[in-house]
Design a protein around this motif. Structure first.
Motif, PDB file in Angstrom:
ATOM      1  N   ARG A  85       0.837  -1.203  -0.065  1.00  0.00           N
ATOM      2  CA  ARG A  85       0.004   0.094  -0.026  1.00  0.00           C
ATOM      3  C   ARG A  85       0.967   1.365   0.059  1.00  0.00           C
ATOM      4  N   LEU A  86       0.317   2.304   0.004  1.00  0.00           N
ATOM      5  CA  LEU A  86       0.901   3.630  -0.151  1.00  0.00           C
ATOM      6  C   LEU A  86      -0.130   4.532   0.710  1.00  0.00           C
ATOM      7  N   ASP A  87       0.327   5.344   1.590  1.00  0.00           N
ATOM      8  CA  ASP A  87      -0.469   6.171   2.429  1.00  0.00           C
ATOM      9  C   ASP A  87      -0.180   7.577   2.317  1.00  0.00           C
ATOM     10  N   VAL A  88       0.885   8.112   1.796  1.00  0.00           N
ATOM     11  CA  VAL A  88       1.217   9.313   1.374  1.00  0.00           C
ATOM     12  C   VAL A  88       1.868   9.628   0.315  1.00  0.00           C
ATOM     13  N   LEU A  89       1.428  10.248  -0.786  1.00  0.00           N
ATOM     14  CA  LEU A  89       2.026  10.735  -1.879  1.00  0.00           C
ATOM     15  C   LEU A  89       2.488  12.128  -1.866  1.00  0.00           C
ATOM     16  N   ILE A  90       3.858  12.325  -2.088  1.00  0.00           N
ATOM     17  CA  ILE A  90       4.541  13.852  -2.441  1.00  0.00           C
ATOM     18  C   ILE A  90       4.886  13.791  -3.563  1.00  0.00           C
ATOM     19  N   ASN A  91       4.152  14.696  -4.589  1.00  0.00           N
ATOM     20  CA  ASN A  91       4.575  14.971  -5.819  1.00  0.00           C
ATOM     21  C   ASN A  91       5.432  16.370  -5.694  1.00  0.00           C
ATOM     22  N   VAL A 150      -0.312  15.054  -1.872  1.00  0.00           N
ATOM     23  CA  VAL A 150       0.250  16.747  -1.680  1.00  0.00           C
ATOM     24  C   VAL A 150       1.376  17.023  -2.980  1.00  0.00           C
ATOM     25  N   ASN A 151       0.654  18.056  -3.630  1.00  0.00           N
ATOM     26  CA  ASN A 151       1.472  18.292  -4.944  1.00  0.00           C
ATOM     27  C   ASN A 151       2.207  19.705  -4.378  1.00  0.00           C
ATOM     28  N   VAL A 152       3.509  19.818  -4.756  1.00  0.00           N
ATOM     29  CA  VAL A 152       4.417  20.800  -4.444  1.00  0.00           C
ATOM     30  C   VAL A 152       4.490  22.047  -5.510  1.00  0.00           C
ATOM     31  N   SER A 153       3.812  23.167  -5.135  1.00  0.00           N
ATOM     32  CA  SER A 153       3.453  24.060  -6.154  1.00  0.00           C
ATOM     33  C   SER A 153       4.568  25.444  -5.793  1.00  0.00           C
ATOM     34  N   SER A 154       4.219  26.545  -5.895  1.00  0.00           N
ATOM     35  CA  SER A 154       4.926  27.753  -5.710  1.00  0.00           C
ATOM     36  C   SER A 154       3.862  28.832  -5.453  1.00  0.00           C
ATOM     37  N   HIS A 155       4.369  29.884  -4.802  1.00  0.00           N
ATOM     38  CA  HIS A 155       3.492  31.272  -4.686  1.00  0.00           C
ATOM     39  C   HIS A 155       3.190  31.814  -6.121  1.00  0.00           C
ATOM     40  N   ALA A 156       4.311  31.376  -7.016  1.00  0.00           N
ATOM     41  CA  ALA A 156       4.232  32.031  -8.570  1.00  0.00           C
ATOM     42  C   ALA A 156       2.902  31.496  -9.183  1.00  0.00           C
ATOM     43  N   ALA A 157       2.234  30.465  -8.858  1.00  0.00           N
ATOM     44  CA  ALA A 157       1.203  29.729  -9.159  1.00  0.00           C
ATOM     45  C   ALA A 157      -0.072  30.615  -9.042  1.00  0.00           C
ATOM     46  N   LEU A 202      -7.420  13.080   0.895  1.00  0.00           N
ATOM     47  CA  LEU A 202      -7.262  14.685   1.013  1.00  0.00           C
ATOM     48  C   LEU A 202      -6.208  15.016   0.121  1.00  0.00           C
ATOM     49  N   VAL A 203      -6.379  15.858  -0.821  1.00  0.00           N
ATOM     50  CA  VAL A 203      -5.720  16.243  -1.894  1.00  0.00           C
ATOM     51  C   VAL A 203      -5.272  17.647  -2.006  1.00  0.00           C
ATOM     52  N   ASN A 204      -4.039  18.114  -1.595  1.00  0.00           N
ATOM     53  CA  ASN A 204      -3.706  19.400  -1.464  1.00  0.00           C
ATOM     54  C   ASN A 204      -2.531  20.004  -2.245  1.00  0.00           C
ATOM     55  N   VAL A 205      -2.449  21.197  -2.251  1.00  0.00           N
ATOM     56  CA  VAL A 205      -1.172  21.575  -2.844  1.00  0.00           C
ATOM     57  C   VAL A 205      -0.585  22.719  -1.735  1.00  0.00           C
ATOM     58  N   ALA A 206       0.876  22.778  -2.019  1.00  0.00           N
ATOM     59  CA  ALA A 206       1.590  23.383  -1.121  1.00  0.00           C
ATOM     60  C   ALA A 206       2.452  24.327  -1.782  1.00  0.00           C
ATOM     61  N   ALA A 207       2.573  25.562  -0.913  1.00  0.00           N
ATOM     62  CA  ALA A 207       3.633  26.610  -1.500  1.00  0.00           C
ATOM     63  C   ALA A 207       4.861  26.745  -0.405  1.00  0.00           C
ATOM     64  N   PRO A 208       6.089  26.190  -0.740  1.00  0.00           N
ATOM     65  CA  PRO A 208       6.847  26.104   0.317  1.00  0.00           C
ATOM     66  C   PRO A 208       7.579  27.573   0.650  1.00  0.00           C
ATOM     67  N   GLY A 209       7.349  28.523  -0.360  1.00  0.00           N
ATOM     68  CA  GLY A 209       8.211  29.627  -0.058  1.00  0.00           C
ATOM     69  C   GLY A 209       9.621  29.632  -0.931  1.00  0.00           C
ATOM     70  N   ALA A 228       9.709  22.881   3.831  1.00  0.00           N
ATOM     71  CA  ALA A 228       9.438  21.433   4.020  1.00  0.00           C
ATOM     72  C   ALA A 228       7.943  21.562   5.041  1.00  0.00           C
ATOM     73  N   THR A 229       8.090  22.262   5.831  1.00  0.00           N
ATOM     74  CA  THR A 229       7.079  22.172   7.089  1.00  0.00           C
ATOM     75  C   THR A 229       5.585  22.148   6.302  1.00  0.00           C
ATOM     76  N   VAL A 230       5.236  23.038   5.425  1.00  0.00           N
ATOM     77  CA  VAL A 230       3.932  23.167   5.045  1.00  0.00           C
ATOM     78  C   VAL A 230       3.582  21.856   4.198  1.00  0.00           C
ATOM     79  N   VAL A 231       4.760  21.202   3.547  1.00  0.00           N
ATOM     80  CA  VAL A 231       4.229  19.985   2.715  1.00  0.00           C
ATOM     81  C   VAL A 231       3.806  18.835   4.061  1.00  0.00           C
ATOM     82  N   VAL A 232       4.831  18.691   4.761  1.00  0.00           N
ATOM     83  CA  VAL A 232       4.568  17.633   5.976  1.00  0.00           C
ATOM     84  C   VAL A 232       3.461  18.036   6.629  1.00  0.00           C
ATOM     85  N   ARG A 233       2.780  19.249   6.901  1.00  0.00           N
ATOM     86  CA  ARG A 233       1.733  19.309   7.593  1.00  0.00           C
ATOM     87  C   ARG A 233       0.562  18.982   6.810  1.00  0.00           C
ATOM     88  N   LEU A 234       0.433  19.089   5.518  1.00  0.00           N
ATOM     89  CA  LEU A 234      -0.531  18.677   4.678  1.00  0.00           C
ATOM     90  C   LEU A 234      -0.362  17.097   4.575  1.00  0.00           C
TER      91      LEU A 234
END
Length: 255
Positions: A85-91, A150-157, A202-209, A228-234
């Motif tokens: 199985r897989l519990d968490v996917l971080i793209n 969790v998909n890793v994006s950017s404030h630039a998005a 639960l599918v969310n997108v993170a902006a690490p800064g 990394a903190t916001v990604v881990v929180r999500l």
């Protein structure tokens, strides 16, 4: 698989041999998760996994190039065979398209003169690669009682921040590749969240800064751990957590 590891959550982080991805892997390992390092270079991936094991974590590596369907399918197969199985996917894997230059300062991304092949390459990794990996891992995620993507994006998005005359991007060059690819990724995240919500995802997108990494030639002012903190929180949200959201460590980011 040991009885102890059977009770540990399993997380796959793409592009995790360095930068934000590695920081995320380290923090998830510290949270007690088994971490699978996805890396294009198998040697660098194994080095990162070995470092986590040396710190007391349980970590493995898989060769994973998000633009190569063969490696994507093989990675899913290996995760399935080892853990079931897989519990968490971080793209997390992504490229700027401009090498070691801050994407917002890249002259080669100005829309009117951009190289279309560069735009295609950026979207291939930052958008299509996320679709490829997510779809390959969905059968494994469905076997988890707590499915997190969790998909890793950017404030630039953020289109709102981009057009705000008093916003943070006013003085920065327009981008036809990196920023639009991250905008597409945020939109894609919402669509996955909409489809999978009824199945408990639960599918969310993170902006690490603006993080100090190779991708901006280490001009960022945040540490990798901070990014990394916001990604881990999500990735560790409880069942009552949000989905289809766009978040930085400070809170929601405007679309």
């Amino acid at each position: 698989m040991s009885e102890e590891s059977a009770h540990q959550k399993v997380a796959l982080v793409t592009g995790a041999n360095k930068g934000i991805g590695r920081g995320v892997a380290e923090q998830l390992s510290a949270e007690g998760m088994t971490v699978v390092i996805g890396a294009r270079d198998p040697l660098r991936g194994e080095e990162a996994a070995a470092a986590l094991r040396a710190s007391g974590g349980e970590a493995y590596s898989v060769t994973l190039d998000v633009t190569d369907q063969v490696t994507v399918r093989e990675a899913a197969k290996q995760v399935g065979e080892r853990f079931g199985r897989l519990d968490v996917l971080i793209n997390n894997a992504g490229i700027t398209g401009s090498g070691h230059v801050s994407p917002q300062d890249a002259h080669d991304q100005v829309p009117s003169s951009v190289d279309l092949d560069m735009v295609r390459a950026v979207f291939e990794t930052n958008v299509f690669g996320v679709i490829a990996v997510t779809n390959a891992m969905l059968p494994l995620l469905r076997r988890s009682p707590a499915r997190r993507v969790v998909n890793v994006s950017s404030h630039a998005a953020s289109l709102a921040l981009t057009v705000d005359p008093d916003g943070p991007f006013t003085a920065l060059l327009p981008s036809a590749a990196y920023s639009p690819s991250k905008s597409a990724l945020t939109a894609l995240t919402v669509q996955y969240a909409k489809e999978l919500q009824q199945d408990g995802f639960l599918v969310n997108v993170a902006a690490p800064g603006f993080v100090d990494t190779d991708s901006n030639n280490h001009t960022g002012f945040l540490t990798i751990a901070q990014g990394a903190t916001v990604v881990v929180r999500l990735a560790t949200l409880g069942a009552d957590g949000p989905t289809a959201g766009f978040f930085s460590e400070e809170g929601p980011v405007p679309w």
